[in-house]
Design an enzyme around this catalytic site. Structure first.
Site, PDB file in Angstrom:
ATOM      1  CG  HIS A 119      -0.184  -0.054   2.527  1.00  0.00           C
ATOM      2  ND1 HIS A 119       0.304   1.049   3.174  1.00  0.00           N
ATOM      3  CD2 HIS A 119       0.157  -1.120   3.287  1.00  0.00           C
ATOM      4  CE1 HIS A 119       0.906   0.689   4.283  1.00  0.00           C
ATOM      5  NE2 HIS A 119       0.835  -0.627   4.386  1.00  0.00           N
ATOM      6  CG  ASP A 120      -0.404   4.256   1.374  1.00  0.00           C
ATOM      7  OD1 ASP A 120      -1.232   5.065   0.928  1.00  0.00           O
ATOM      8  OD2 ASP A 120      -0.669   3.451   2.295  1.00  0.00           O
ATOM      9  N   GLY A 137       5.186  -0.927   2.552  1.00  0.00           N
ATOM     10  CA  GLY A 137       4.341   0.237   2.341  1.00  0.00           C
ATOM     11  C   GLY A 137       5.102   1.553   2.298  1.00  0.00           C
TER      12      GLY A 137
END
Length: 266
Positions: A119-120, A137
């Site tokens: 994520h991200d 992440g």
């Protein structure tokens, strides 16, 4: 649609260009936009994703699924992918935890089998991520980076343009542009000369980067002092990028290994 296999499951809200092919048993979920001439193989799951054109998703990839983050509360966050990427078997790309900034993949990247983008993360263009490499992440990867097999990149790390991570490297700190890093706790061992040549950098530019590498990472000067001195010489834009990258590092810069081949891996 003739290019979608009858066993595929397509959410009614998905927007798919008619030229895109979707293979058997793939699932295209809600909030998906897929552009032209994409090839999506069997058993893929794609959710909350905007995809450009001419990407090739081989098989059993999971793109845009929920992040592995305990703070995530089920928001419709996203993955944004550009054009011409190759996503191999069993790759996972997780959507962001924030609504306003999606996980992003640029153009012409190759993510090999079983690699993971958390994520991200923000990956640039022309990046190669080899088998079983995990990118945690909030990692930023600049253009033309090569990550070899079974590399582990710690969350919030940045990897500079044209850097290369050797197989099995564990990366807890930022990797400056153009450098090669290796080791269980990665250290800089030289420069990605081959990568720079392939990218079209001139001999003169590569020589300046060589000199800058030695001055920044192999002299006895503090890094901050070395950057200030080097900047005063009005270096080329590539060297200036190295300086700016190091100066703005929130995590800290990976140290150089002292005893290495003086040929700097060329």
């Amino acid at each position: 649609m003739p290019n979608i296999h009858p066993t595929a499951i397509i959410d009614p809200s998905a927007k798919i260009d008619p030229s895109t092919h979707i293979g058997p048993y793939s699932i295209i979920g809600a909030n998906v936009v897929i552009g032209k001439e994409n090839q999506i193989g069997p058993y893929c799951v794609i959710e909350n994703t905007t995809m450009g054109d001419k990407n090739r998703i081989i098989a059993s990839a999971f793109i845009g699924v929920a992040p592995q983050d305990l703070s995530y509360k089920g928001e419709d966050t996203r993955v944004v992918m550009g054009d011409g990427n190759q996503i191999r078997e069993c790759v996972t790309i997780h959507r962001s935890t924030k609504l306003d900034i999606p996980t992003s993949i640029g153009n012409n990247c190759l993510l090999m089998a079983n690699s993971h983008v958390a994520h991200d993360c923000h990956l640039g263009n022309n990046i190669i991520v080899a088998n079983c490499t995990g990118i945690a992440g909030h990692v930023i990867v600049e253009d033309r980076v090569v990550m070899s097999g079974m590399v582990g990149v710690h969350q919030f790390v940045r990897v500079g343009t044209m850097a290369m991570l050797s197989g099995g490297a564990m990366v807890p700190l930022d990797i400056p542009p153009y450098c090669i890093a290796q080791g269980e706790r990665a250290r800089l061992v030289g420069l990605n000369i081959v990568g720079m040549r392939r990218a079209g950098l001139s001999r003169e530019t590569i020589m300046q980067i060589r000199q800058a590498f030695k001055f920044l990472f192999r002299s006895n000067k503090r890094l901050e002092d070395a950057m200030t001195e080097l900047e005063a010489t009005h270096p080329c834009k590539e060297v200036q990028h190295m300086i700016d990258f190091c100066r703005t590092s929130p995590r800290g810069i990976t140290a150089a290994k002292r005893k290495v081949n003086e040929a700097d891996n060329d």
